[in-house]
Scaffold this active site. Structure first.
Site, PDB file in Angstrom:
ATOM      1  N   GLY A 154       0.837  -1.088  -0.053  1.00  0.00           N
ATOM      2  CA  GLY A 154      -0.078  -0.027  -0.078  1.00  0.00           C
ATOM      3  C   GLY A 154       0.748   1.259  -0.089  1.00  0.00           C
ATOM      4  O   GLY A 154       0.514   2.281  -0.592  1.00  0.00           O
ATOM      5  N   THR A 155       1.797   1.397   0.660  1.00  0.00           N
ATOM      6  CA  THR A 155       2.617   2.442   0.807  1.00  0.00           C
ATOM      7  C   THR A 155       3.364   2.802  -0.505  1.00  0.00           C
ATOM      8  O   THR A 155       3.127   4.071  -0.819  1.00  0.00           O
ATOM      9  CB  THR A 155       3.944   2.172   1.981  1.00  0.00           C
ATOM     10  OG1 THR A 155       3.307   2.057   3.009  1.00  0.00           O
ATOM     11  CG2 THR A 155       4.710   3.352   2.048  1.00  0.00           C
TER      12      THR A 155
ATOM     13  N   ASN B  52      -7.943   4.034   8.640  1.00  0.00           N
ATOM     14  CA  ASN B  52      -7.365   3.028   9.363  1.00  0.00           C
ATOM     15  C   ASN B  52      -7.683   3.161  10.841  1.00  0.00           C
ATOM     16  O   ASN B  52      -7.476   2.149  11.637  1.00  0.00           O
ATOM     17  CB  ASN B  52      -6.106   2.929   8.982  1.00  0.00           C
ATOM     18  CG  ASN B  52      -4.980   4.184   9.034  1.00  0.00           C
ATOM     19  OD1 ASN B  52      -5.484   5.007   8.152  1.00  0.00           O
ATOM     20  ND2 ASN B  52      -4.173   4.107   9.813  1.00  0.00           N
TER      21      ASN B  52
ATOM     22  N   GLN C  75      -7.748  -0.195   3.556  1.00  0.00           N
ATOM     23  CA  GLN C  75      -8.662  -0.874   4.606  1.00  0.00           C
ATOM     24  C   GLN C  75      -9.845  -1.200   4.351  1.00  0.00           C
ATOM     25  O   GLN C  75     -10.544  -2.018   4.870  1.00  0.00           O
ATOM     26  CB  GLN C  75      -8.757   0.316   5.633  1.00  0.00           C
ATOM     27  CG  GLN C  75      -7.481   0.734   6.561  1.00  0.00           C
ATOM     28  CD  GLN C  75      -7.232  -0.591   7.477  1.00  0.00           C
ATOM     29  OE1 GLN C  75      -8.127  -1.329   7.891  1.00  0.00           O
ATOM     30  NE2 GLN C  75      -5.941  -0.513   7.938  1.00  0.00           N
TER      31      GLN C  75
ATOM     32  N   SER D  92      -3.738  -3.260  -0.511  1.00  0.00           N
ATOM     33  CA  SER D  92      -2.321  -4.140   0.006  1.00  0.00           C
ATOM     34  C   SER D  92      -2.971  -5.447   0.322  1.00  0.00           C
ATOM     35  O   SER D  92      -3.716  -5.558   1.329  1.00  0.00           O
ATOM     36  CB  SER D  92      -1.809  -3.418   1.231  1.00  0.00           C
ATOM     37  OG  SER D  92      -1.058  -4.000   1.778  1.00  0.00           O
TER      38      SER D  92
ATOM     39  N   HIS E  64      -1.978  -7.941   2.724  1.00  0.00           N
ATOM     40  CA  HIS E  64      -1.596  -8.184   4.145  1.00  0.00           C
ATOM     41  C   HIS E  64      -2.978  -7.648   4.960  1.00  0.00           C
ATOM     42  O   HIS E  64      -3.030  -7.845   6.057  1.00  0.00           O
ATOM     43  CB  HIS E  64      -0.449  -7.973   4.547  1.00  0.00           C
ATOM     44  CG  HIS E  64      -0.040  -6.608   5.064  1.00  0.00           C
ATOM     45  ND1 HIS E  64      -0.329  -6.156   6.373  1.00  0.00           N
ATOM     46  CD2 HIS E  64       0.201  -5.454   4.252  1.00  0.00           C
ATOM     47  CE1 HIS E  64       0.066  -4.848   6.695  1.00  0.00           C
ATOM     48  NE2 HIS E  64       0.245  -4.501   5.331  1.00  0.00           N
TER      49      HIS E  64
ATOM     50  N   THR F  10      12.154  -7.420 -10.643  1.00  0.00           N
ATOM     51  CA  THR F  10      11.633  -8.585 -10.868  1.00  0.00           C
ATOM     52  C   THR F  10      10.521  -8.930  -9.812  1.00  0.00           C
ATOM     53  O   THR F  10      10.550  -8.634  -8.840  1.00  0.00           O
ATOM     54  CB  THR F  10      12.900  -9.824 -10.407  1.00  0.00           C
ATOM     55  OG1 THR F  10      13.661  -9.528 -11.539  1.00  0.00           O
ATOM     56  CG2 THR F  10      12.064 -11.245 -10.336  1.00  0.00           C
TER      57      THR F  10
ATOM     58  N   CYS G 266       2.545   6.917  19.616  1.00  0.00           N
ATOM     59  CA  CYS G 266       3.514   6.802  20.576  1.00  0.00           C
ATOM     60  C   CYS G 266       4.644   5.623  19.915  1.00  0.00           C
ATOM     61  O   CYS G 266       5.750   5.446  20.349  1.00  0.00           O
ATOM     62  CB  CYS G 266       2.943   6.358  22.013  1.00  0.00           C
ATOM     63  SG  CYS G 266       2.262   7.772  22.856  1.00  0.00           S
TER      64      CYS G 266
HETATM   65  C1  LIG Z   1      -1.578  -0.383   6.000  1.00  0.00           C
HETATM   66  C2  LIG Z   1      -2.016   0.727   5.391  1.00  0.00           C
HETATM   67  C3  LIG Z   1      -1.070   1.360   4.298  1.00  0.00           C
HETATM   68  C4  LIG Z   1       0.248   0.767   4.201  1.00  0.00           C
HETATM   69  O1  LIG Z   1       0.146  -0.472   3.577  1.00  0.00           O
HETATM   70  P1  LIG Z   1       1.315  -1.318   3.708  1.00  0.00           P
HETATM   71  O2  LIG Z   1       1.021  -2.467   2.605  1.00  0.00           O
HETATM   72  O3  LIG Z   1       1.472  -1.710   4.755  1.00  0.00           O
HETATM   73  O4  LIG Z   1       2.413  -0.445   2.790  1.00  0.00           O
HETATM   74  C5  LIG Z   1      -1.551   2.335   3.668  1.00  0.00           C
HETATM   75  N1  LIG Z   1      -2.726   3.053   3.737  1.00  0.00           N
HETATM   76  C6  LIG Z   1      -3.605   2.588   4.717  1.00  0.00           C
HETATM   77  C7  LIG Z   1      -5.046   3.068   5.061  1.00  0.00           C
HETATM   78  C8  LIG Z   1      -3.290   1.149   5.528  1.00  0.00           C
HETATM   79  O5  LIG Z   1      -4.319   0.920   6.679  1.00  0.00           O
END
Ligand SMILES: *Cc1c(COP(=O)(O)O)cnc(C)c1O
Length: 397
Positions: A74-75, A154, A182, A202, A204, A240, A328
């Protein structure tokens, strides 16, 4: 911790990879290891596996396979969408609009672009965390290149009016990106119905593996490349391919979509039971985020007069994994930017807890939290100067 029950309530941070997803990935670590860019048999099998995953993602989003670009998560997808459009549009414009409550993958990318000479408007949100599409319309200028607004937050789970915001942008000829990380797997995410130009996801977050995601880019959208090198992803994203991860994401998104409605219904039921249980036993608890327009598995609460971190620590000792709204963990003592944006005073924002439910959670898990949290709160409030002050002032009246 042995003997202690473990209850995982942090699915917004990550989800476990589903066993059938792991199963589908395994051959691509060993027997089917070919590089998708090579030309012999096992390489062609790898190419076919990547193509299949791309189709699986495209089908769930209602996009064309050629509009799906595979990323490291996602990042990366957020970075690419925002920097890519900004750099491709430099000269034509220099203005980007986003919201005050985005994930750091969006916020920090926008801050980076400000240092590169772009101007960024951070739209405020209401007390529920919702953006106002008419405020968006007012913020657009003839220098605006891109608007980026998340589908679902999130931290507090609020769902944004994406179709309305995307409609405003379309009318004004401005590109629209949404971080749907999300949302995918929990709410319907159809790029045609939403009318978005770009969308990040993303794996995961929907029971797929970590380190893999995708960016949907509508046919015809111009964006600069982020990674330069080989010809992968039609020359737009070199490197790759993460073959096992990509295969896993394809299986995971298809699986998530097939169960989505039942999943959302079940999670919303558990979430409501959790909220009722907690609010019925602890006073001065407030729900953060929208009461109905929210992710089914998200419960964000402020428990007044005490610190979220202290609650987390004691919950953890009881085997409960949750999170706070505050930052934190990153070494900062500032409360969450999201909770401040919805107008919570600092001390209330500091007393926030986020529970995010997922597939493995049961009524028993919820009941365990409902039994465990009140004595923790009572213990912490007994030591809280804020609570002592409150008690004195309320007994005087
Ligand atoms: C987890 C998350 C990301 C980042 O995704 P990654 O695959 O962990 O880099 C970006 N945006 C939101 C809203 C997320 O919850």
């Amino acid at each position: 911790m042995s003997g202690t029950r473990r209850v995982y309530l942090d699915h917004a941070a990550t989800t476990p990879t589903a066993p059938e997803v792991v199963e589908a990935m395994l051959p691509y670590f060993s027997a089917r290891f070919g590089n998708p860019s090579s030309i012999y048999g096992i390489a062609r099998e790898s190419r076919a596996a990547v193509d299949r995953a791309r189709e699986q993602v495209a089908r769930v989003l209602n996009a064309a396979p050629d509009e799906i670009y595979l990323t490291s998560g996602g990042t990366e997808a957020d970075n690419w969408a925002i920097k890519g459009v900004a750099f491709a549009g430099r000269g034509r414009g220099d203005h980007i609009i986003t919201t005050a409550i985005e994930h750091h993958a969006v916020l920090h990318t926008c801050q980076y672009l400000e240092r590169q000479g772009f101007r960024v408007t951070y739209l405020p949100v209401d007390a529920y965390g919702r953006v106002d599409p008419s405020a968006l319309a007012d913020a657009i200028t003839d220098r605006t290149l891109l608007v980026s607004i998340m589908t679902a937050n999130n931290e507090i789970g609020t769902l944004e009016p994406i179709a309305a915001c995307a409609g405003v942008c379309r009318e004004r000829g401005v590109l629209f990106h949404t971080d749907a990380v999300q949302a995918v797997g929990s709410v319907p995410v159809d790029v045609q119905a939403l009318g978005v130009d770009m969308l990040s996801l993303s794996a995961h977050k929907f029971y797929g593996p970590k380190g893999v995601g995708a960016l949907y880019v509508r046919e015809g959208v111009r964006l600069d490349n982020l990674l330069h090198g080989g010809a992968q992803e039609r020359g737009r994203r070199a490197g790759t391919e993460n073959l096992p991860g990509i295969v896993g994401m394809g299986v995971a998104i298809e699986r998530a979509e097939a169960r989505r409605e039942e999943y959302a219904r079940r999670l919303a039921g558990l979430r409501d039971r959790l909220f009722r249980g907690i609010a019925g036993r602890i006073d001065h608890v407030r729900l953060n985020g929208h009461p109905t327009e929210r992710l089914p598995g998200n419960l964000n609460l402020s428990v007044e007069f005490i610190e979220g971190e202290s609650m987390l620590l004691l919950l953890e000792q009881a085997g409960i994994c949750a999170s706070t709204g505050s930052a934190c963990t990153s070494g900062s003592l500032d409360p969450s930017h999201v909770l401040l944006a919805i107008g919570l005073p600092h001390e209330v924002a500091h007393g926030s807890l986020r529970f995010t439910l997922g597939e493995s959670n049961t009524d028993g898990d919820v009941d365990y939290v409902v039994e465990t949290l009140p004595p923790i709160v009572e213990r912490l409030r007994a030591m809280s100067p804020l609570y002592a002050t409150y008690r004195r002032s309320s007994s005087v009246q």
